[in-house]
Design an enzyme around this catalytic site. Sequence first.
Site, short mmCIF file in Angstrom:
data_model
loop_
_atom_site.label_atom_id
_atom_site.label_comp_id
_atom_site.label_asym_id
_atom_site.label_seq_id
_atom_site.Cartn_x
_atom_site.Cartn_y
_atom_site.Cartn_z
CG HIS A 113 -30.55 -1.34 11.02
ND1 HIS A 113 -29.64 -0.75 11.88
CD2 HIS A 113 -31.49 -1.92 11.82
CE1 HIS A 113 -30.00 -0.98 13.13
NE2 HIS A 113 -31.13 -1.67 13.12
CG HIS A 115 -34.72 -2.76 13.66
ND1 HIS A 115 -33.73 -3.65 14.04
CD2 HIS A 115 -35.84 -3.51 13.46
CE1 HIS A 115 -34.23 -4.88 14.05
NE2 HIS A 115 -35.50 -4.81 13.70
CG ASP A 117 -34.03 0.66 17.79
OD1 ASP A 117 -34.42 -0.03 16.82
OD2 ASP A 117 -32.98 0.43 18.41
CG HIS A 118 -31.14 2.04 14.63
ND1 HIS A 118 -29.78 2.10 14.85
CD2 HIS A 118 -31.58 0.98 15.37
CE1 HIS A 118 -29.42 1.12 15.67
NE2 HIS A 118 -30.50 0.43 16.00
CG HIS A 210 -29.37 -6.35 12.80
ND1 HIS A 210 -29.31 -6.88 14.07
CD2 HIS A 210 -30.35 -5.39 12.85
CE1 HIS A 210 -30.19 -6.27 14.85
NE2 HIS A 210 -30.84 -5.37 14.13
CG ASP A 233 -28.87 -2.49 16.08
OD1 ASP A 233 -28.12 -1.68 16.65
OD2 ASP A 233 -30.09 -2.57 16.29
CG HIS A 308 -28.49 -0.82 20.13
ND1 HIS A 308 -28.95 -2.06 20.50
CD2 HIS A 308 -29.45 -0.29 19.34
CE1 HIS A 308 -30.14 -2.28 19.94
NE2 HIS A 308 -30.47 -1.20 19.24
#
Length: 358
Positions: A113, A115, A117-118, A210, A233, A308
């Site tokens: 996805h 986000h 932080d990914h 998510h 996530d 994570h």
Amino acid sequence: MTKGKRTALWVATILGIALLSAWLFQRPIGLWLFERAVERAAARDTLKDLPDGLHVGFCGTGSPLPSRERAASCTVVIAGKALFVVDAGEGAARNIAQMGLPNGRIKAMFLTHFHSDHIDGMGPMMLLRWTASGNKSPLPVYGPSGVEQVIAGFNAAYALDNGYRTAHHGEAITPPAAAGATAIAFALPAAPTVIYDAGGLRVTAFAVDHRPVQPSVGYRFDYKGRSLVVSGDTAPSSTLEVASKGADLLIHEALNPAMVNTLAAKLDKAGRNQTAQIMRDIIDYHASPAQAADSARVAGVQMLVLSHVVPSMPSPYLNAAFLDGAEDRFDGPIIVGEDGQYFSLPAGSKTIDRGSWF
């Protein structure tokens, strides 16, 4: 002078001479040590020594929360000698290099996805793959719809820098046609769907929960009778449990709600109310260690590894508190993942070996 005192004097003298020599000759000694270290690092190739099979390594087990010990989300999957990456959080490319894995040999990437932080380590990963190996085409990046926008943004952000690299190093080293990445989008699957099938590796994408972050997916990797799943996530997800049926290894994200609530309370006490509210908000779209263990049990996997990790555990001593009894809900091993850690699933066996590439 007694014999004992003479011996002590000789030892002290020799030690003093050694220390003085080390100080006087620190420059040549330092250069020699540097040369040895560089030689070992340059020659290291973790891929070379791996047995045929499916292997997974953690280039990032953290989250957006700052941590010295954990980079943001990143998982390396190796099928035979082919290197793939799932997500690219900040610090991921650095960790891949420190694990002895050549960034230049990344065959493809899979995003779960979008986000931050990914994906916020995408730039360095694209750059190192391009400059380190003489690849002739951009990095293929698979992801659900929206990946085109993400990759277009990174390509645009790095366009000037790419031009500088080619101007400096020449087209033979940094060919412009190979810079950046190419997005390969797929629709959010209603049921687990194969999105990659080559070289004996089959990658299946499946939707996870998510919300409100949509689309969000996880991936299952199958190679020569071995299998592993990366959840991405997600809150507890029945589609993940279906996709994970019979897998050897489930890598599942995990958040400890009690610890996050404690963090929120301490932030409130410190007057950091906005950040405290964000902490409370994130609880409902992640899975607790116990919920991850429930999914592992339902899916019938052999081993559960948590990644994570929220909040970040700075020491393995805290893992028992983080798990909070999850071990009672799943009969197999439960491991709190760490950066640099790897799990090896040799073809033709049922074993799962583990260690560290750091």
